[in-house]
Design a protein around this motif. Structure first.
Motif, PDB file in Angstrom:
ATOM      1  N   GLN A   1       0.830  -1.201   0.000  1.00 25.12           N
ATOM      2  CA  GLN A   1       0.000   0.000   0.000  1.00 25.12           C
ATOM      3  C   GLN A   1       0.865   1.252   0.000  1.00 25.12           C
ATOM      4  OE1 GLN A   1      -3.434  -0.181  -0.233  1.00 25.12           O
ATOM      5  NE2 GLN A   1      -3.225   2.001  -0.675  1.00 25.12           N
ATOM      6  N   LEU A   2       1.951   1.211   0.790  1.00 11.00           N
ATOM      7  CA  LEU A   2       2.873   2.345   0.840  1.00 11.00           C
ATOM      8  C   LEU A   2       3.510   2.581  -0.530  1.00 11.00           C
ATOM      9  CD1 LEU A   2       4.404   4.460   2.550  1.00 11.00           C
ATOM     10  CD2 LEU A   2       6.138   2.707   3.000  1.00 11.00           C
ATOM     11  N   LEU A   3       3.975   1.500  -1.163  1.00 11.30           N
ATOM     12  CA  LEU A   3       4.553   1.620  -2.499  1.00 11.30           C
ATOM     13  C   LEU A   3       3.546   2.205  -3.476  1.00 11.30           C
ATOM     14  CD1 LEU A   3       6.663  -1.582  -3.274  1.00 11.30           C
ATOM     15  CD2 LEU A   3       7.469   0.761  -3.013  1.00 11.30           C
ATOM     16  N   GLU A   4       2.318   1.701  -3.392  1.00  7.91           N
ATOM     17  CA  GLU A   4       1.280   2.168  -4.307  1.00  7.91           C
ATOM     18  C   GLU A   4       0.993   3.652  -4.097  1.00  7.91           C
ATOM     19  OE1 GLU A   4      -3.111   0.663  -5.852  1.00  7.91           O
ATOM     20  OE2 GLU A   4      -1.968  -0.514  -4.400  1.00  7.91           O
ATOM     21  N   ASN A   5       0.928   4.070  -2.843  1.00  5.43           N
ATOM     22  CA  ASN A   5       0.637   5.477  -2.533  1.00  5.43           C
ATOM     23  C   ASN A   5       1.747   6.406  -2.997  1.00  5.43           C
ATOM     24  OD1 ASN A   5      -1.745   4.702  -1.326  1.00  5.43           O
ATOM     25  ND2 ASN A   5      -0.923   4.703   0.756  1.00  5.43           N
ATOM     26  N   ILE A   6       2.974   5.916  -2.967  1.00  7.49           N
ATOM     27  CA  ILE A   6       4.121   6.756  -3.367  1.00  7.49           C
ATOM     28  C   ILE A   6       4.326   6.741  -4.875  1.00  7.49           C
ATOM     29  CG2 ILE A   6       6.628   7.028  -3.198  1.00  7.49           C
ATOM     30  CD1 ILE A   6       6.418   5.924  -0.328  1.00  7.49           C
ATOM     31  N   LEU A   7       4.347   5.532  -5.446  1.00  9.11           N
ATOM     32  CA  LEU A   7       4.752   5.400  -6.843  1.00  9.11           C
ATOM     33  C   LEU A   7       3.635   5.630  -7.855  1.00  9.11           C
ATOM     34  CD1 LEU A   7       7.143   2.301  -6.638  1.00  9.11           C
ATOM     35  CD2 LEU A   7       7.758   4.718  -6.755  1.00  9.11           C
ATOM     36  N   MET A   8       2.407   5.238  -7.524  1.00 12.65           N
ATOM     37  CA  MET A   8       1.338   5.331  -8.511  1.00 12.65           C
ATOM     38  C   MET A   8       1.036   6.775  -8.942  1.00 12.65           C
ATOM     39  SD  MET A   8       0.682   2.388  -9.543  1.00 12.65           S
ATOM     40  CE  MET A   8      -0.743   2.742 -10.542  1.00 12.65           C
ATOM     41  N   PRO A   9       0.963   7.753  -7.996  1.00 10.87           N
ATOM     42  CA  PRO A   9       0.743   9.133  -8.458  1.00 10.87           C
ATOM     43  C   PRO A   9       1.847   9.635  -9.386  1.00 10.87           C
ATOM     44  CG  PRO A   9       0.350   8.952  -6.093  1.00 10.87           C
ATOM     45  CD  PRO A   9       0.975   7.660  -6.524  1.00 10.87           C
ATOM     46  N   ILE A  10       3.101   9.247  -9.076  1.00 13.83           N
ATOM     47  CA  ILE A  10       4.223   9.639  -9.939  1.00 13.83           C
ATOM     48  C   ILE A  10       4.074   9.000 -11.310  1.00 13.83           C
ATOM     49  CG2 ILE A  10       6.735   9.521 -10.245  1.00 13.83           C
ATOM     50  CD1 ILE A  10       6.973   9.409  -7.187  1.00 13.83           C
ATOM     51  N   ALA A  11       3.748   7.708 -11.310  1.00 13.76           N
ATOM     52  CA  ALA A  11       3.586   6.985 -12.579  1.00 13.76           C
ATOM     53  C   ALA A  11       2.454   7.568 -13.404  1.00 13.76           C
ATOM     54  CB  ALA A  11       3.325   5.507 -12.295  1.00 13.76           C
ATOM     55  N   GLU A  12       1.372   7.937 -12.728  1.00 11.81           N
ATOM     56  CA  GLU A  12       0.225   8.489 -13.460  1.00 11.81           C
ATOM     57  C   GLU A  12       0.586   9.809 -14.131  1.00 11.81           C
ATOM     58  OE1 GLU A  12      -4.457   9.640 -12.635  1.00 11.81           O
ATOM     59  OE2 GLU A  12      -3.296   8.589 -11.106  1.00 11.81           O
ATOM     60  N   LYS A  13       1.312  10.650 -13.394  1.00  4.63           N
ATOM     61  CA  LYS A  13       1.728  11.930 -13.975  1.00  4.63           C
ATOM     62  C   LYS A  13       2.651  11.724 -15.170  1.00  4.63           C
ATOM     63  CE  LYS A  13       1.269  15.216 -10.185  1.00  4.63           C
ATOM     64  NZ  LYS A  13       1.942  16.203  -9.312  1.00  4.63           N
ATOM     65  N   LEU A  14       3.605  10.817 -15.004  1.00  3.62           N
ATOM     66  CA  LEU A  14       4.551  10.562 -16.081  1.00  3.62           C
ATOM     67  C   LEU A  14       3.872   9.901 -17.282  1.00  3.62           C
ATOM     68  CD1 LEU A  14       7.697   9.387 -14.099  1.00  3.62           C
ATOM     69  CD2 LEU A  14       7.290  11.600 -15.155  1.00  3.62           C
ATOM     70  N   ASN A  15       2.908   9.015 -17.011  1.00  5.18           N
ATOM     71  CA  ASN A  15       2.195   8.354 -18.112  1.00  5.18           C
ATOM     72  C   ASN A  15       1.349   9.334 -18.907  1.00  5.18           C
ATOM     73  OD1 ASN A  15       3.197   5.778 -17.716  1.00  5.18           O
ATOM     74  ND2 ASN A  15       1.594   5.204 -16.274  1.00  5.18           N
ATOM     75  N   ASN A  16       0.961  10.442 -18.275  1.00  6.19           N
ATOM     76  CA  ASN A  16       0.180  11.455 -18.978  1.00  6.19           C
ATOM     77  C   ASN A  16       1.054  12.484 -19.683  1.00  6.19           C
ATOM     78  OD1 ASN A  16      -2.259  10.324 -18.178  1.00  6.19           O
ATOM     79  ND2 ASN A  16      -2.315  11.483 -16.254  1.00  6.19           N
ATOM     80  N   ASN A  17       2.360  12.355 -19.509  1.00  7.52           N
ATOM     81  CA  ASN A  17       3.278  13.268 -20.189  1.00  7.52           C
ATOM     82  C   ASN A  17       3.429  12.840 -21.649  1.00  7.52           C
ATOM     83  OD1 ASN A  17       6.185  13.896 -21.169  1.00  7.52           O
ATOM     84  ND2 ASN A  17       5.896  15.271 -19.437  1.00  7.52           N
ATOM     85  N   ARG A  18       3.209  13.770 -22.565  1.00  7.43           N
ATOM     86  CA  ARG A  18       3.188  13.398 -23.993  1.00  7.43           C
ATOM     87  C   ARG A  18       4.531  12.902 -24.484  1.00  7.43           C
ATOM     88  NH1 ARG A  18       2.478  18.979 -23.877  1.00  7.43           N
ATOM     89  NH2 ARG A  18       4.156  20.254 -24.747  1.00  7.43           N
ATOM     90  N   TYR A  19       5.622  13.408 -23.926  1.00  4.90           N
ATOM     91  CA  TYR A  19       6.943  12.971 -24.383  1.00  4.90           C
ATOM     92  C   TYR A  19       7.251  11.550 -23.901  1.00  4.90           C
ATOM     93  CZ  TYR A  19       7.407  17.925 -25.408  1.00  4.90           C
ATOM     94  OH  TYR A  19       7.193  19.189 -25.902  1.00  4.90           O
ATOM     95  N   LEU A  20       6.934  11.272 -22.648  1.00  8.01           N
ATOM     96  CA  LEU A  20       7.185   9.928 -22.137  1.00  8.01           C
ATOM     97  C   LEU A  20       6.250   8.906 -22.786  1.00  8.01           C
ATOM     98  CD1 LEU A  20       7.829  10.572 -18.339  1.00  8.01           C
ATOM     99  CD2 LEU A  20       9.469  10.322 -20.195  1.00  8.01           C
ATOM    100  N   THR A  21       5.021   9.338 -23.088  1.00 13.16           N
ATOM    101  CA  THR A  21       4.098   8.445 -23.792  1.00 13.16           C
ATOM    102  C   THR A  21       4.621   8.134 -25.186  1.00 13.16           C
ATOM    103  OG1 THR A  21       2.207   9.333 -22.569  1.00 13.16           O
ATOM    104  CG2 THR A  21       1.718   8.185 -24.617  1.00 13.16           C
TER     105      THR A  21
END
Length: 428
Positions: free
Chosen positions: A8-28
């Motif tokens: 749960q701790l990993l999910e709370n820390i990493l998932m918001p970061i991953a979501e932001k990066l996944n929505n970045n057009r360059y990283l996508t």
């Protein structure tokens, strides 16, 4: 902290970061660009294994083996050898598609811009592009060139600097002419960059990038601390799309091979082996467990905990090559590159394996590498056995390292798998 709380701790820390990066057009665009190249990468990986099957030269003779490699060589040369080409076109295509433009022109203008910045001299002969520049060595330059070229192309199109053809002109002809001015302006900008760099000591942008990366590495020595730094740099380079092994090996191989030869001479003379860190230390106990990052452990974990269709398919595709230490299917398919969910285990696991291996050898639990050059495609366990002069402890050490890396990866891969699995369920 129990397992569920840690997850749960990993999910709370990493998932918001991953979501932001996944929505970045360059990283996508970067991720999708690698996906364009993935089928070709897998094809090339298979033929790399077939062409370098361990000990085949001893079975069929050196002459027959050379002919065999020559026959299979073009398969990997035309795919893995120039995989940067496909990634660059894929990034330019996907980024332009994101903006709603003519995606195919975004892809080709990105590739043309990259070729403009690439050295076009090979062994004194001008007008020849080294294939190494089109592969992993040119990846870093290629990625950023693709981003900039696609953005410039989009900018000129949105400024409406295009040629309008009259009604009745075939659509294919009309599209070609509308792309003419934006492509011309974009490539002219890259020509100017090339000209500017030709007046510097680096001559080309690609030479500049490699110089500023490699020069700091030459100051490193061969002890444990230096080796950990090299391993860290290798993993970080890979994470950002650079072939970390090529970069670090090009600097460290002369040192590692010299240390390797000293061990071989001592082994043949029956005296104490003088070095722990050698070329075979790296190749057998780090790279020799599934490739850079020891990703055979990741493949094994996929078969154990994988639920998502994407992860299972990647595991099935990557397993045959991974067994022989070819891991491009995992690096580009998982993916490793620019994926925040795997950054921690990707960097941490090889460092821990390095410390375990060094400690095991310095304390005498495992013999140091005997200086014997074991073919890099030799599967793990057998690899460690041969590298330590046929010592069973070397095989056990490789197995321990694989299990340790699996333990480090387990929570992160489970989180990644959960992410993929939920995405697949919502897509149904």
């Amino acid at each position: 902290m129990n397992d569920s709380k840690f997850m749960q701790l990993l999910e709370n820390i990493l998932m918001p970061i991953a979501e932001k990066l996944n929505n970045n057009r360059y990283l996508t665009a970067l991720r999708d660009g690698f996906m364009v190249a993935l089928p070709l990468i897998i094809f090339g990986s298979i033929f790399v294994v077939l062409a370098n099957f361990p000990f085949l030269d001893r079975m069929i003779g050196e002459e027959a083996f050379a002919a065999y490699q020559s026959a299979l060589g073009p398969a990997s040369d035309a795919t893995l050898g120039i995989m940067g080409t496909f990634v660059i076109i894929g990034i330019g295509y996907k980024l332009t598609q994101h903006y709603g433009g003519e995606a195919i022109y975004g892809g080709v203008v990105a590739f043309a811009a990259f070729l403009i910045l690439t050295p076009q001299v090979l062994e004194g002969v001008s007008g020849v592009i080294p294939t190494s520049s089109l592969g992993a060595e040119g990846m870093f330059l290629g990625i950023f060139t693709a981003f900039i070229a696609a953005e410039l192309y989009r900018f000129f199109v949105q400024k409406n600097w295009t040629i309008k053809m009259p009604a009745g002109v075939p659509e294919a002809v009309s599209r070609s002419f509308s792309a003419l001015i934006p492509i011309t302006m974009t490539l002219t900008a890259f020509i100017l960059v090339r000209i500017i760099f030709s007046y510097t000591p680096f001559d080309t942008v690609q030479n500049f990038i490699y110089t500023i990366i490699q020069e700091p590495l030459t100051a490193l020595g061969s002890g444990l601390t230096a080796t950990i730094i090299i391993v860290l740099l290798t993993q970080v380079f890979w994470f950002f799309g650079l072939h970390g092994q090529i970069i670090t090996n090009s600097v460290m191989d002369p040192i590692w091979y010299a240390l390797n030869d000293q061990n071989l001479q001592a082994f043949q003379a029956g005296t104490e082996l003088p070095n722990i860190i050698t070329k075979q230390f790296i190749d057998s106990f780090l790279v020799g467990s599934g490739g850079s990052g020891m990703t055979l452990s990741v493949i094994l974990l996929i078969f154990i905990i994988g639920k998502s269709r994407q992860l299972k398919e990647i595991g099935r595709l990557g397993a045959p090559a991974g067994l022989f230490n070819v891991n491009e299917p995992i690096i580009f398919g998982l993916p490793i590159i620019m994926n925040p969910l795997v950054l921690i285990p990707w960097i941490l696991a090889p460092v821990v394996a390095t410390v375990i291996t060094y400690t095991s050898m310095v304390t005498g639990l495992v013999p140091p590498p005997a200086g014997i050059i074991v073919p890099w495609t030799t599967p793990p366990i057998l690899n460690g056995f041969l590298a330590t002069g046929n010592a069973w402890q070397g095989a056990v050490l490789q197995l321990v390292n694989i299990l340790v890396v699996m333990a480090i990866w387990w929570p992160f891969l489970k989180l990644l798998d959960k992410n993929y699995y939920e995405s697949e369920k919502s897509a149904k």
